[in-house]
Scaffold this active site. Structure first.
Site, mmCIF file in Angstrom:
data_model
loop_
_atom_site.group_PDB
_atom_site.id
_atom_site.type_symbol
_atom_site.label_atom_id
_atom_site.label_comp_id
_atom_site.label_asym_id
_atom_site.label_seq_id
_atom_site.Cartn_x
_atom_site.Cartn_y
_atom_site.Cartn_z
ATOM 1 N N GLU A 275 55.162 -11.882 117.148
ATOM 2 C CA GLU A 275 55.981 -10.784 116.527
ATOM 3 C C GLU A 275 55.898 -9.402 117.512
ATOM 4 O O GLU A 275 55.454 -8.277 117.396
ATOM 5 C CB GLU A 275 54.644 -10.312 115.193
ATOM 6 C CG GLU A 275 54.537 -11.298 114.332
ATOM 7 C CD GLU A 275 53.405 -11.149 113.577
ATOM 8 O OE1 GLU A 275 52.496 -10.183 113.934
ATOM 9 O OE2 GLU A 275 53.076 -11.750 112.625
ATOM 10 N N PRO A 276 56.828 -9.685 118.308
ATOM 11 C CA PRO A 276 57.372 -8.508 119.395
ATOM 12 C C PRO A 276 58.233 -7.400 118.467
ATOM 13 O O PRO A 276 58.890 -7.777 117.734
ATOM 14 C CB PRO A 276 58.016 -9.192 120.361
ATOM 15 C CG PRO A 276 58.860 -10.406 119.805
ATOM 16 C CD PRO A 276 57.823 -10.712 118.441
ATOM 17 N N GLY A 277 57.867 -6.271 118.972
ATOM 18 C CA GLY A 277 58.429 -5.117 118.324
ATOM 19 C C GLY A 277 59.112 -4.198 119.533
ATOM 20 O O GLY A 277 60.234 -4.270 119.695
ATOM 21 N N CYS A 346 57.415 25.091 116.475
ATOM 22 C CA CYS A 346 56.611 26.174 116.804
ATOM 23 C C CYS A 346 54.976 25.632 116.940
ATOM 24 O O CYS A 346 54.265 25.766 115.970
ATOM 25 C CB CYS A 346 56.588 27.247 115.722
ATOM 26 S SG CYS A 346 57.949 28.334 115.677
ATOM 27 N N TYR A 375 59.382 3.188 117.845
ATOM 28 C CA TYR A 375 58.517 4.274 117.636
ATOM 29 C C TYR A 375 59.009 5.657 117.894
ATOM 30 O O TYR A 375 58.283 6.615 118.165
ATOM 31 C CB TYR A 375 57.044 4.202 118.333
ATOM 32 C CG TYR A 375 56.458 2.581 117.716
ATOM 33 C CD1 TYR A 375 56.138 2.453 116.451
ATOM 34 C CD2 TYR A 375 56.687 1.685 118.768
ATOM 35 C CE1 TYR A 375 55.711 1.226 116.231
ATOM 36 C CE2 TYR A 375 55.864 0.441 118.536
ATOM 37 C CZ TYR A 375 55.575 0.135 117.353
ATOM 38 O OH TYR A 375 55.106 -1.232 117.006
#
Length: 421
Positions: A275-277, A346, A375
């Site tokens: 399951e590479p992401g 801020c 991500y």
């Protein structure tokens, strides 16, 4: 390798100059290279050649519909961790029998959604989840194919917030109790045990933790088969790291990772899932921003960008490094200036880098954050009422906006003022 290179002094995404995209959509924006996505998928295919396998793209790294559809067109399955991701995968044309449902907190509603729409397997992470899934499947007259995620208590030697395979982490069932939990699973109606799942963390730069974990999975496979369970599938998770900092030693290659898999579990006769992401999408994307101001402080200079922590939270959240390069190629030997590179939010935490050396920058200059395809957009927000930024995909000399920047009215009109105000 990626497809972001300087051509005639200008940084390009494949054959498209980044200033051309900036002029069309404004800054900041994310841009993804379809050629890089394809190449990174193919290196995993090559690494597992000779094994019965399925590469399930971990959608949490980048779940834009265009990215999902592109990965599906290459033959990838999908690893989802929520009902929303399941909906996204199905909407992009991924069949249910190529979707793996992971995650520690699946609800009954999410279970029913996947059982109704089709599912390859549930990776179950606890005994209460086993009980709940059994109840849902039995009520629906369905059989839920399952693996059980075991926690092998292996230190992945990665960032504290993305380690998942130690006994103190929230994920999986202690491997010492696995045989007991598999007996429970086999006794419950509506469940079909098909294999074992393991995932020890993200951004691993050393293969030894994988080897230790997978050897434990091999031992467990033999033990469970001796107990009468049919173990035909091993889900080995993902987690192989990418080179965020180009000056550092590169992480192991997928081909080397594949050799670990073949050496440890390749003789078990099981179908292998990975399951590479991050390794697929990470280096396939850039964040491109404009310089608003160059501010001269008392003891340092600040490069103030129009991108902020709400657009890319990894540096603020993880202390993560992203290589940053000017879109206009500097002259050879150009003098370097140290900048604190910050955004307009801020918060003092809205800092991408401190004392990072770059050629002298000026207002309006474009800067590209490398390795931002994973991500980045998926973890962004509208903090400070800043609109989500556009996502763009490039294919050769073409580009398309795959998520538009919302207007302020779009943002505001999602809210409702009660009648009593």
């Amino acid at each position: 390798m990626d497809h972001f290179l300087y051509k005639n002094g200008i940084l390009h995404a494949e054959d498209v100059a980044l200033p051309e995209i900036a002029a069309a959509v404004g800054t900041p924006f994310y841009v993804y290279s379809s050629a890089t996505l394809t190449r990174h998928f193919q290196v995993f295919e090559d690494a597992l050649a000779g094994l019965d396998h399925l590469i399930c793209y971990a959608m949490k790294s980048n779940s834009n519909q265009a990215v999902i559809a592109h990965m599906a067109s290459l033959g990838a399955g999908m690893d989802v961790v929520s009902g929303g991701e399941y909906h996204r995968a199905r909407a992009a044309g991924v069949p249910g029998d190529r979707i793996v449902f992971s995650g520690v907190g699946k609800t009954a509603e999410e279970m029913a959604l996947a059982l109704e729409g089709g599912i390859r397997q549930f990776n179950v992470e606890s005994e209460p989840e086993l009980q709940r899934l059994s109840q849902v499947a039995e009520r629906m007259g369905k059989t839920a194919p399952i693996t059980i995620r075991v926690n092998p208590d292996v230190d992945a030697r990665t960032h504290e917030k993305i380690a998942t395979g130690r006994k103190e982490d929230k994920f999986g069932i202690p491997i010492a109790r696995a045989r007991e939990v598999y007996r429970l699973a086999a006794s419950l109606p509506g469940l079909q045990v098909i294999g074992i799942d393991v995932h020890i963390g993200s951004q691993l730069t050393d293969l030894e933790p994988f080897e230790i974990a997978y050897k434990k999975v091999a031992e467990l496979t033999h033990a469970l088969r001796a107990d009468g369970h049919e173990i035909s599938r091993l889900d080995l998770g993902g987690g192989l790291g990418i080179p965020y900092e180009r000056s550092n030693t590169a992480p192991p290659l997928p081909l080397e990772y594949g050799e670990v898999i073949k050496r440890t579990v390749g003789d078990l006769g099981c179908e292998i899932e990975i399951e590479p992401g991050r390794l697929i999408s990470g280096n396939a994307g850039l964040l491109v921003a404009s310089t608003i101001y160059v501010k001269h402080g008392e003891d340092r200079d600040f490069l103030i960008l129009d991108a902020a922590m709400n657009d890319l939270i990894r540096p603020a959240m993880y202390g993560a490094w992203h290589d940053m390069v000017p879109v206009v190629e500097p002259a050879p030997g150009a003098e370097q200036t140290p900048y604190d590179i910050v955004g307009p939010v801020c918060e003092s935490g809205d800092t991408f880098a401190k004392q990072r050396n770059l050629p002298a920058m000026a207002e309006g200059d474009l800067i590209a954050f490398r390795s931002a395809g994973a991500y980045g957009a998926v973890m962004s927000s509208e903090y400070n009422s800043r609109p989500l930024i556009p996502e763009v995909m490039v294919n050769g000399d073409q580009f398309a906006v795959i998520r538009a920047r919302p207007s302020f009215d779009d943002m505001i009109n999602r809210d409702t003022i009660p009648t009593w105000v």
